[in-house]
Scaffold this active site. Structure first.
Site, mmCIF file in Angstrom:
data_model
loop_
_atom_site.group_PDB
_atom_site.id
_atom_site.type_symbol
_atom_site.label_atom_id
_atom_site.label_comp_id
_atom_site.label_asym_id
_atom_site.label_seq_id
_atom_site.Cartn_x
_atom_site.Cartn_y
_atom_site.Cartn_z
ATOM 1 N N GLY A 10 -32.269 -9.663 -36.648
ATOM 2 C CA GLY A 10 -33.529 -8.935 -36.490
ATOM 3 C C GLY A 10 -33.283 -7.558 -35.890
ATOM 4 O O GLY A 10 -32.396 -7.394 -35.059
ATOM 5 N N ARG B 67 -29.847 -10.846 -42.656
ATOM 6 C CA ARG B 67 -29.350 -12.067 -42.020
ATOM 7 C C ARG B 67 -28.292 -12.728 -42.918
ATOM 8 O O ARG B 67 -28.090 -13.935 -42.866
ATOM 9 C CB ARG B 67 -30.505 -13.022 -41.730
ATOM 10 C CG ARG B 67 -31.454 -12.511 -40.646
ATOM 11 C CD ARG B 67 -32.370 -13.601 -40.133
ATOM 12 N NE ARG B 67 -33.385 -13.074 -39.234
ATOM 13 C CZ ARG B 67 -33.218 -12.929 -37.922
ATOM 14 N NH1 ARG B 67 -32.080 -13.283 -37.364
ATOM 15 N NH2 ARG B 67 -34.193 -12.461 -37.173
ATOM 16 N N ASP C 276 -26.286 -13.829 -31.744
ATOM 17 C CA ASP C 276 -25.259 -14.873 -31.767
ATOM 18 C C ASP C 276 -24.775 -15.181 -33.188
ATOM 19 O O ASP C 276 -23.595 -15.479 -33.393
ATOM 20 C CB ASP C 276 -25.724 -16.145 -31.039
ATOM 21 C CG ASP C 276 -27.078 -16.626 -31.507
ATOM 22 O OD1 ASP C 276 -27.755 -15.886 -32.250
ATOM 23 O OD2 ASP C 276 -27.467 -17.741 -31.118
ATOM 24 N N THR D 36 -30.301 -8.471 -28.911
ATOM 25 C CA THR D 36 -31.458 -9.289 -29.275
ATOM 26 C C THR D 36 -32.599 -8.980 -28.318
ATOM 27 O O THR D 36 -32.380 -8.873 -27.101
ATOM 28 C CB THR D 36 -31.188 -10.809 -29.251
ATOM 29 O OG1 THR D 36 -32.440 -11.492 -29.391
ATOM 30 C CG2 THR D 36 -30.516 -11.297 -27.982
ATOM 31 N N ILE D 37 -33.792 -8.842 -28.875
ATOM 32 C CA ILE D 37 -34.942 -8.661 -27.977
ATOM 33 C C ILE D 37 -35.174 -9.948 -27.192
ATOM 34 O O ILE D 37 -35.799 -9.927 -26.152
ATOM 35 C CB ILE D 37 -36.237 -8.274 -28.737
ATOM 36 C CG1 ILE D 37 -36.660 -9.358 -29.711
ATOM 37 C CG2 ILE D 37 -36.090 -6.936 -29.426
ATOM 38 C CD1 ILE D 37 -38.105 -9.219 -30.169
ATOM 39 N N ASP D 38 -34.643 -11.065 -27.697
ATOM 40 C CA ASP D 38 -34.874 -12.356 -27.030
ATOM 41 C C ASP D 38 -34.119 -12.483 -25.707
ATOM 42 O O ASP D 38 -34.426 -13.345 -24.895
ATOM 43 C CB ASP D 38 -34.461 -13.506 -27.957
ATOM 44 C CG ASP D 38 -35.317 -13.569 -29.215
ATOM 45 O OD1 ASP D 38 -36.376 -12.925 -29.236
ATOM 46 O OD2 ASP D 38 -34.917 -14.251 -30.169
ATOM 47 N N ASP E 169 -31.295 -13.696 -24.933
ATOM 48 C CA ASP E 169 -30.750 -15.021 -24.632
ATOM 49 C C ASP E 169 -29.250 -15.153 -24.935
ATOM 50 O O ASP E 169 -28.733 -16.267 -25.021
ATOM 51 C CB ASP E 169 -31.541 -16.106 -25.392
ATOM 52 C CG ASP E 169 -31.540 -15.899 -26.901
ATOM 53 O OD1 ASP E 169 -30.969 -14.897 -27.373
ATOM 54 O OD2 ASP E 169 -32.130 -16.742 -27.601
ATOM 55 N N ARG F 53 -63.815 -16.056 -22.653
ATOM 56 C CA ARG F 53 -62.979 -16.936 -23.475
ATOM 57 C C ARG F 53 -61.503 -16.777 -23.089
ATOM 58 O O ARG F 53 -61.141 -15.857 -22.365
ATOM 59 C CB ARG F 53 -63.158 -16.609 -24.958
ATOM 60 C CG ARG F 53 -62.738 -15.202 -25.331
ATOM 61 C CD ARG F 53 -62.635 -14.958 -26.836
ATOM 62 N NE ARG F 53 -63.842 -15.101 -27.592
ATOM 63 C CZ ARG F 53 -64.248 -14.259 -28.560
ATOM 64 N NH1 ARG F 53 -63.521 -13.178 -28.849
ATOM 65 N NH2 ARG F 53 -65.335 -14.484 -29.239
ATOM 66 N N MET G 116 -42.493 -13.368 -29.022
ATOM 67 C CA MET G 116 -41.236 -13.729 -29.680
ATOM 68 C C MET G 116 -40.280 -14.414 -28.690
ATOM 69 O O MET G 116 -40.372 -14.214 -27.477
ATOM 70 C CB MET G 116 -40.574 -12.514 -30.297
ATOM 71 C CG MET G 116 -41.148 -12.185 -31.663
ATOM 72 S SD MET G 116 -40.220 -10.880 -32.475
ATOM 73 C CE MET G 116 -40.856 -11.044 -34.149
ATOM 74 N N GLY G 117 -39.371 -15.163 -29.241
ATOM 75 C CA GLY G 117 -38.410 -15.939 -28.447
ATOM 76 C C GLY G 117 -38.301 -17.313 -29.059
ATOM 77 O O GLY G 117 -39.062 -18.209 -28.728
ATOM 78 N N ARG G 118 -37.361 -17.446 -30.014
ATOM 79 C CA ARG G 118 -37.341 -18.704 -30.749
ATOM 80 C C ARG G 118 -36.653 -19.831 -29.984
ATOM 81 O O ARG G 118 -36.975 -20.993 -30.183
ATOM 82 C CB ARG G 118 -36.726 -18.520 -32.118
ATOM 83 C CG ARG G 118 -35.288 -18.140 -32.112
ATOM 84 C CD ARG G 118 -34.734 -18.200 -33.509
ATOM 85 N NE ARG G 118 -34.344 -16.907 -33.992
ATOM 86 C CZ ARG G 118 -34.239 -16.613 -35.274
ATOM 87 N NH1 ARG G 118 -34.529 -17.504 -36.173
ATOM 88 N NH2 ARG G 118 -33.839 -15.438 -35.646
ATOM 89 N N GLU H 37 -42.906 -18.317 -28.958
ATOM 90 C CA GLU H 37 -43.053 -18.878 -30.307
ATOM 91 C C GLU H 37 -42.235 -20.148 -30.530
ATOM 92 O O GLU H 37 -42.570 -20.975 -31.364
ATOM 93 C CB GLU H 37 -42.653 -17.825 -31.350
ATOM 94 C CG GLU H 37 -41.200 -17.394 -31.187
ATOM 95 C CD GLU H 37 -40.786 -16.288 -32.142
ATOM 96 O OE1 GLU H 37 -41.549 -15.895 -33.020
ATOM 97 O OE2 GLU H 37 -39.644 -15.812 -31.995
ATOM 98 N N ARG I 16 -59.311 -18.379 -28.349
ATOM 99 C CA ARG I 16 -58.821 -17.722 -29.560
ATOM 100 C C ARG I 16 -57.313 -17.510 -29.427
ATOM 101 O O ARG I 16 -56.749 -17.778 -28.366
ATOM 102 C CB ARG I 16 -59.505 -16.366 -29.763
ATOM 103 C CG ARG I 16 -61.011 -16.428 -29.818
ATOM 104 C CD ARG I 16 -61.467 -17.082 -31.117
ATOM 105 N NE ARG I 16 -62.892 -17.383 -31.064
ATOM 106 C CZ ARG I 16 -63.849 -16.564 -31.487
ATOM 107 N NH1 ARG I 16 -63.518 -15.396 -31.983
ATOM 108 N NH2 ARG I 16 -65.116 -16.904 -31.415
ATOM 109 N N GLN J 104 -43.467 -6.214 -31.273
ATOM 110 C CA GLN J 104 -42.615 -6.319 -30.070
ATOM 111 C C GLN J 104 -41.239 -5.688 -30.262
ATOM 112 O O GLN J 104 -40.585 -5.307 -29.305
ATOM 113 C CB GLN J 104 -42.433 -7.793 -29.674
ATOM 114 C CG GLN J 104 -43.692 -8.437 -29.175
ATOM 115 C CD GLN J 104 -43.609 -9.942 -29.216
ATOM 116 O OE1 GLN J 104 -43.265 -10.576 -28.238
ATOM 117 N NE2 GLN J 104 -43.917 -10.542 -30.356
ATOM 118 N N ARG J 105 -40.766 -5.642 -31.485
ATOM 119 C CA ARG J 105 -39.435 -5.067 -31.664
ATOM 120 C C ARG J 105 -39.484 -3.760 -32.450
ATOM 121 O O ARG J 105 -38.458 -3.237 -32.877
ATOM 122 C CB ARG J 105 -38.478 -6.072 -32.295
ATOM 123 C CG ARG J 105 -38.792 -6.463 -33.707
ATOM 124 C CD ARG J 105 -37.850 -7.581 -34.167
ATOM 125 N NE ARG J 105 -37.796 -7.639 -35.603
ATOM 126 C CZ ARG J 105 -37.431 -8.708 -36.288
ATOM 127 N NH1 ARG J 105 -37.090 -9.818 -35.660
ATOM 128 N NH2 ARG J 105 -37.391 -8.680 -37.592
#
Ligand code: F6P
Length: 342
Positions: free
Chosen positions: A11, A72, A103, A125-127, A129, A162, A169-171, A222, A266, A274-275
């Site tokens: 990504g 990818r 990774d 990675t934006i994640d 991790d 509400r 994001m963050g799988r 996510e 909602r 985000q990226r």
């Protein structure tokens, strides 16, 4: 004249262009030419791309995305993949490739390096991790974007009495959700490392209601799973990763919470925003420093290394570190955030 290749895989991520610029500039200063592969490993398989000039990288650190495109594509899943990369390197006269990626991309680089092709890795990675490095560039920009959006969502949630479930994001891990949720005052932040049930989240909403609070933000990474909600019908990508965006975590969670609490709920998915776009100062500098160090490794012919941020210094560690497990949100940070789950 020595020559190297450079590619970006996985990504896209704010800060990639800062790395490309630093590698090209530093290598050029040492008389080393850089070939930019188009579309990650796909470019390396097909010898697609172009020789980079200093004009190509002028002021590039300010731009989001990647000048070189990304994919990818997994070399190890392609027929004769490693042989094709070797043939490309021979054809172009490259002594090494600088692979910038997560990774998956760096895992491929490590395997190719073990097969005798010289590789240097830069983690991205934006994640946030990836193991071995304290931060990856892209994360700071993404967390800031996510925080700003959560700040905004508070006013509409309040005005309509509400809840809004926000999917971040963050799988595999919940770094973006954790930082943005804590900084943006979410009523609860749910991350894969510390799972919650729908029932537990519903209880927090009902307790808030008793205190007169009938609105709020629920931040959810996510990649979260819930013992009391089925999310198993997802697709896989070429690396076997679940296409998490297709799990609709936020939508399904909002629906389930509305049913259990009777409180209007909602959802919104922040997604690719985000990226996207220009990197923060932190990410521009981190990308630049990592690119500079990667070029130093090229110059020293110190291959099989991955750049890492450790104690605010950029160090070169074994490339295998990228595949040696994930860096997860730890208990201390989570406990600190949990204080505000109310
Ligand atoms: O790995 C980074 C990431 O941004 C994840 O958080 C997200 O799940 C994934 O990429 C989605 O990317 P794409 O839809 O481009 O495969």
């Amino acid at each position: 004249m020595r020559k190297i290749g450079i590619l970006t895989g996985g990504g896209d991520c704010p800060g990639l262009n800062a790395v490309i610029r630093a590698v090209v500039e530093k290598c050029a200063a040492h008389g080393i030419e850089t070939f930019g592969f188009a579309g990650g490993w796909r470019g390396a398989l097909n010898a697609e791309g172009k020789w980079m000039t200093l004009a190509d990288v002028e002021n590039l650190q300010a731009q989001g995305g990647t000048l070189l495109f990304t994919s990818r594509t997994n070399v190890l899943k392609e027929e004769n993949g490693p042989e094709r990369v070797k043939a490309t390197m021979e054809k172009l006269g490259l002594s090494a490739i600088v692979a910038i990626g997560g990774d998956d991309t760096l895992g491929v680089a490590d395997k190719l390096n073990n097969m005798g092709l010289n590789m240097i890795g830069v983690p991205k990675t934006i994640d946030n991790d990836l193991a071995g490095t304290e931060f990856t560039f892209g994360f700071d920009t993404a967390a800031n974007i996510a925080m700003e959006q959560i700040d905004r969502l508070h006013t509409t949630a309040y005005s309509h009495n509400r809840y809004i479930v926000v999917e971040l994001m963050g799988r595999h891990t919940g770094w973006i959700a954790m930082y943005a949720g804590l900084a943006g005052c979410a009523s609860v932040t749910i991350i894969p490392e510390f799972p919650k049930t729908v029932e537990e989240v519903a209880q927090i909403m009902l307790e808030r209601k008793e205190r007169g609070l009938d609105y709020g933000i629920i931040a959810v990474a996510e990649g979260c799973e819930f013992a009391d909600m089925d999310l198993s019908d997802a697709n896989l990508d070429e690396f076997g990763n679940v296409r998490v965006a297709e799990k609709d975590v936020a939508e399904r969670l909002a629906e389930a919470l509305k049913k259990r609490t009777g409180i209007p709920t909602r959802h919104t998915v922040l997604g690719y925003i985000q990226r996207a776009g220009s990197p923060s100062v932190f990410d521009r500098i981190l990308g630049t420093r990592m690119g500079y160090k990667a070029a130093e490794c090229v110059i020293a012919e110190d291959y099989g290394k991955m750049m890492a941020l450790q104690a605010n210094e950029i160090v070169a560690i074994p490339l295998a570190a990228a595949s040696a497990g994930r860096k997860v949100v730890g208990e201390n940070l989570y406990k600190c955030a949990e204080l505000y789950f109310r």
